[in-house]
Write an enzyme that holds these catalytic residues in place. Structure first.
Site, mmCIF file in Angstrom:
data_model
loop_
_atom_site.group_PDB
_atom_site.id
_atom_site.type_symbol
_atom_site.label_atom_id
_atom_site.label_comp_id
_atom_site.label_asym_id
_atom_site.label_seq_id
_atom_site.Cartn_x
_atom_site.Cartn_y
_atom_site.Cartn_z
ATOM 1 C CB CYS A 1 13.536 20.822 40.391
ATOM 2 S SG CYS A 1 12.471 20.359 41.776
ATOM 3 C CE LYS B 1 -1.649 22.960 -0.787
ATOM 4 N NZ LYS B 1 -0.360 22.595 -1.416
ATOM 5 N NE ARG C 1 5.307 22.292 1.994
ATOM 6 C CZ ARG C 1 4.578 21.183 1.939
ATOM 7 N NH1 ARG C 1 3.308 21.207 2.294
ATOM 8 N NH2 ARG C 1 5.108 20.039 1.542
ATOM 9 C CB SER D 1 12.993 23.976 43.950
ATOM 10 O OG SER D 1 13.079 23.349 42.691
ATOM 11 C CE1 TYR E 1 16.234 25.995 40.025
ATOM 12 C CE2 TYR E 1 16.482 28.043 41.261
ATOM 13 C CZ TYR E 1 16.262 26.667 41.230
ATOM 14 O OH TYR E 1 16.070 25.974 42.404
ATOM 15 C CG MET F 1 -5.530 17.165 6.204
ATOM 16 S SD MET F 1 -6.013 18.853 6.575
ATOM 17 C CE MET F 1 -4.491 19.749 6.271
ATOM 18 N N GLY G 1 1.147 15.732 3.484
ATOM 19 C CA GLY G 1 0.625 14.393 3.272
ATOM 20 C C GLY G 1 -0.426 13.942 4.258
ATOM 21 N NE ARG H 1 -2.665 20.877 -5.674
ATOM 22 C CZ ARG H 1 -1.746 19.964 -5.986
ATOM 23 N NH1 ARG H 1 -1.166 19.268 -5.034
ATOM 24 N NH2 ARG H 1 -1.401 19.762 -7.233
ATOM 25 C CG HIS I 1 4.821 10.107 3.213
ATOM 26 N ND1 HIS I 1 5.068 9.211 4.225
ATOM 27 C CD2 HIS I 1 3.853 10.933 3.671
ATOM 28 C CE1 HIS I 1 4.263 9.468 5.240
ATOM 29 N NE2 HIS I 1 3.514 10.506 4.928
#
Length: 908
Positions: free
Chosen positions: A864, A27, A371, A797, A884, A109, A107, A98, A489
């Site tokens: 895996c 902010k 934002r 693996s 992978y 804080m 919302g 704020r 909200h």
């Protein structure tokens, strides 16, 4: 700590900029940046997030000593910019206080508005503004916020209403009005007196009248709110470190409740629900900012197009829309054009979709915040792809713009359209967050969480949600509110979570005390089933069938781009032909884990398995295994067919044998009758197989070494299946994985059985298939001696589920008893079974990679465990040099995107 703790912003001087989010929070950094862009922003100051750490560690006294001089200078700057004095009763400078973390936490804080008012200042404000009602309304709002946030006056229990709201409701009822705006000056004066009396009675202290006492109390309260329960939960859900802290923004107040030429609103530069490139948002005339998100008044749309769309959804006629709910574009055309120009400039500057807040004070537009906007997974993908097509961003930025876990919203089923046609719609709200959900009605957030823990699907139904409802919202399948708009909200948080949400369903009457919801006279009780369509805003009675989501279009384009950048291949954990087909459709390039034991639990198979376990000798076991052979062979044929031309890694039998036997008397007796055996004999065999710690007992390769005929049967089923599909023109790519190996002798013992069986089958059939034999590295010793195993194994693996369990000494079956407390206490930053412990288990993975490649440079390396579908773990596996990852089918796209992001990020 840096030498500077307070940064000012305004038309004449701005200390910060957009790239200072770590210091100023999102902010504060964006307020500074808007000032630099020449946008009208009320001047103010930002106290750095570093000070929050001082507050947490040393307390309020240390903070005040550290920053008092800078705050005094900052307030003097605001006074000069606004031409007003803080604490001056005749013409008071009022401020808002704020929060502002570097990551958006809407919302979570606390905020205080209109700070600086007292009995004298409210009179001065009335005289200066010429609006006595406005002045007293501002004062009552300030007392209500400050009393709650700073002084801690809360409802006694969850069933109780906000004590301030109860006073407001009593006064409105006595006056016979429905809205706060219908109350007169005397009513508001009475309300202020009642508020102060309530505070004195409940808290045994007077409401502070000194503006500086008010300011320091508010600053400390915002720092304190960084560690409130909802903020901590939100950080945990969104992987935001506790160490970041929040900045505090003290900003000159501008007022949207000064009459019909004033107002306040929230807007998005694109549609946050679906991603459409259309400016949209909501505003209220003669209102303050909290009125828009609180849902206490029906908001109006900013654009004419949005107003018409809303009217259609809300079933409001065009005449009513024009007279009761005109858009800002119609009502305030000049202000609308200014806002449109500003939103375009902000999106072009930040090159991302923006969420903006604004106030109009007597015909002047002020920007209060911008934002990067929270958005659904679908919107995230669409916005990234459209901004790429529009030339605003490049391919790499587009890939990085989409959070991998948010793809989850696009992958799961949606309501079947045919079923929707026959379903009964009972209410219509706003499509706040798309998707489909079905569940049982629950009215309280904590109970929703409990129901879900008990295995139930729930829809959280509320009049409106608040940050206190976060846990229940996270647990629920969907959220339904009677009040609130698209920027309420419930809507914003649900979109951030990817939860289906319908907000502002005005026909619903919610009575939480009675635990009922009434629609058109029909009462729905707690536990009744309803269904929500977050894409249309419709609420349906009962359950509705679903169908698979469409994964073409923008989603397909994103996956194509991700494929070009990723280095890690992505396979799937799949145990059935259907799982294999789903995985391949999601882009899996093979199967990284086929768990053969999962094939044993269906139909007559479990009986044959039990015969094998209960057999007294090898001959008996072989007879039972002969029954299992064609079943396993058939399954492997289906999987090889589904994965034609792609590798399939098949893990030999892994779990301990006791898992296949019943452990209670009733089922043991039923099994004895079914198998023609004595109950005593079965009970004795179950007792023989009992192990104190079965997950570290007689399982994995130890079973095959003890009973090599099991390995032989499974190998035969694999090779016969491969040859059968080969004869049909299918190309099987066979990889056989020996589980739980800790020594090279264990590996060699099982590999010999596999290769001997292959030779026998190939000789019998006069044909061959290529195959590989490898192992799972899932014991710490396996990683430590990976070089000796790697001389024999053709692939590794990493089974990170068991590797985590054995390395940490955490039993997966018992970890729930203590791990939540560990996480709360900060013993571990994340659940190590969900995201790999990089400093511990991860080092064993790296060691196994290095040792394996030191003796076999071309060895194939994968993972895996379920960590293969966790984005943070995928990034680690990329850096570790694996070939992978493998994960459950529905997480394959998530892993593919995470792999691309890992490649892009680590190439920088």
């Amino acid at each position: 700590m840096s030498n500077k703790s307070v940064y000012v912003f305004g038309p004449s001087r701005t200390d910060g900029a957009a790239d200072m989010k770590n210091t100023l929070g999102g902010k504060g950094a964006n307020l500074a940046e808007m000032c630099r862009l020449g946008i009208s922003v009320p001047p103010g100051l930002t106290i750095s997030a570093e000070v929050c750490t001082v507050y947490t560690e040393q307390g309020a006294d240390a903070v005040r000593k550290l920053i008092e001089a800078e705050v005094l200078a900052g307030v003097a700057f605001i006074e000069k910019e606004m031409g007003k004095k803080f604490g001056n009763a005749a013409d008071p400078l009022l401020v808002s206080v704020r929060s502002g973390s570097r990551a958006s936490m809407p919302g979570m804080m606390d905020t205080i508005l209109n700070l600086g008012l007292n009995e004298e200042a409210v009179k001065g404000l009335a005289a200066k503004s010429g609006n006595e009602r406005f002045a007293w309304d501002s004062y009552r709002r300030f007392i209500q916020m400050y009393g709650d946030v700073v002084m801690g006056l809360k409802p006694v229990s969850k069933e109780d209403h906000d004590p301030f709201e109860e006073i407001i409701d009593e006064i409105k009822e006595k006056k016979g009005v429905e809205l706060d705006t219908q109350l007169g000056v005397d009513d508001l004066k009475h309300m202020v007196a009642e508020f102060k009396a309530l505070i004195a009675k409940r808290l045994d202290r007077e409401f502070p009248s000194d503006p500086w006492e008010q300011l320091w109390g508010a600053i400390m309260a915002v720092f304190e709110s960084w560690n409130n329960d909802r903020a901590k939960l939100y950080r945990k859900m969104n992987d935001i470190p506790d160490s970041w802290g929040t900045a505090v923004n003290v900003q000159s107040m501008v007022f949207g409740n000064l009459g019909d030429k004033s107002g306040t609103g929230v807007a998005f530069t694109r549609d946050a629900a679906v991603g459409e490139d259309i400016f949209n948002g909501e505003f209220l005339v003669n209102a303050q900012g909290e009125d828009v998100v609180a849902g206490i008044r029906t908001p109006q749309q900013i654009t004419l197009e949005g107003s018409r769309r809303w009217a259609q959804l809300a079933q409001v006629s065009e005449d009513d829309r024009r007279t009761k709910y005109p858009s800002m574009e119609e009502l305030m055309p000049e202000i609308y054009q200014q806002l449109l120009k500003t939103e375009t400039a902000l999106e072009n500057h930040y090159k991302d979709m923006q969420d903006i807040e604004f106030t109009i004070q007597e015909g002047k537009l002020w920007m209060l915040q911008t934002r990067s906007a929270k958005r659904t997974g679908a919107a995230m993908v669409r916005v990234a792809m459209e901004m790429l097509e529009q030339g605003m961003i490049d391919e790499k930025t587009a890939v990085l713009r989409v959070s991998p876990d948010r793809l989850n919203e696009l992958l799961h089923p949606v309501f079947d359209r045919a079923a929707i046609k026959s379903a009964r719609s009972i209410a219509n709200g706003l499509p706040a967050s798309p998707g489909a959900s079905t569940g049982q009605i629950v009215f309280f957030a904590d109970e929703a969480e409990q129901w879900v823990q008990n295995g139930l699907d729930v829809i959280l139904v509320r009049q409106e949600t608040s940050p206190e409802d976060l846990r229940g919202m996270a647990a629920a399948k969907g959220i339904l509110t009677a009040r609130g708009g698209m920027t309420s909200h419930a809507a914003v948080v649900a979109r951030g979570m990817g939860k289906c949400c319908v907000s502002g369903a005005g026909a619903i009457r919610v009575d939480p005390r009675a635990r009922t919801m009434t629609i058109d006279g029909k009462v729905y009780k707690e536990g009744d089933w309803i269904s929500l369509d977050g894409s249309t805003g419709l609420v349906y009675e009962g359950k509705i069938p679903t169908k698979d989501a469409d994964l073409s279009g923008d989603f397909g384009k994103l996956m194509d781009i991700a494929e070009r950048y990723k280095k890690l291949a992505v396979r799937a954990n799949a145990d059935t032909p259907e799982d294999a087909r789903v995985a391949r459709n999601f882009g899996a390039v093979g199967i990284g884990l086929c768990r053969t034991e999962h094939m044993f639990f269906e139909g007559d198979r479990i009986k044959a398995v039990r015969e094998m376990i209960l057999a007294r000798d090898e001959e008996g076991r072989r007879r039972a295994l002969a029954k299992l052979l064609p079943m396993q062979r058939s399954d492997f044929e289906g999987i090889f067919t589904a994965m034609d031309g792609l590798p399939v890694t098949i893990r030999l039998l892994d779990p301990p044998l006791h898992e296949f036997l019943p452990h209670d008397d009733v089922n043991q007796r039923e099994m004895a009758i079914e198998m023609g055996l004595t109950y005593e004999g079965i009970k004795h065999r179950v007792n023989d197989l009992h192990e104190a710690n079965p997950m570290m007992g007689h399982r994995g390769c130890r079973l095959g070494i003890t009973y090599p005929e099991i390995t032989e049967m499974q190998a035969r089923a694999i090779f016969e299946a491969a040859l059968n599909v080969k004869a049909q023109g299918i190309t099987p790519k066979v990889e056989i994985m020996i589980p739980l190996v800790g020594t090279v002798r264990e590996f060699n013992s099982q590999a010999k059985v596999i290769r001997d069986t292959a030779e026998a089958v190939f000789a019998e059939r006069g044909s061959t298939v290529e195959f590989m034999v490898g192992t799972m590295i899932e014991t710490p010793r396996g990683a430590l001696v990976a070089d000796s195993i790697g001389k024999q194994a053709e692939f590794f693996s990493f089974g990170t589920n068991d590797l985590t369990q054995m390395t940490l000494g955490f039993s997966r079956d018992d970890v729930g008893k203590f791990l939540p407390h560990y996480l709360k206490a900060g013993m571990y930053e994340q659940d190590p079974f969900q995201s790999i412990d990089q400093k511990g288990v991860g080092q064993l993975v790296k060691m196994g990679v290095n040792k394996g490649r030191s003796v076999r440079p071309a060895i194939k390396l994968g993972v895996c465990g379920e960590h293969g579908g966790d984005p943070a773990s995928v990034e680690f596996f990329h850096r570790a040099g694996l070939d992978y990852v493998s994960c459950s089918p529905f997480r394959v796209p998530i892993a593919r995107l995470a792999a691309a992001q890992a490649a892009i990020t680590n190439a920088k």
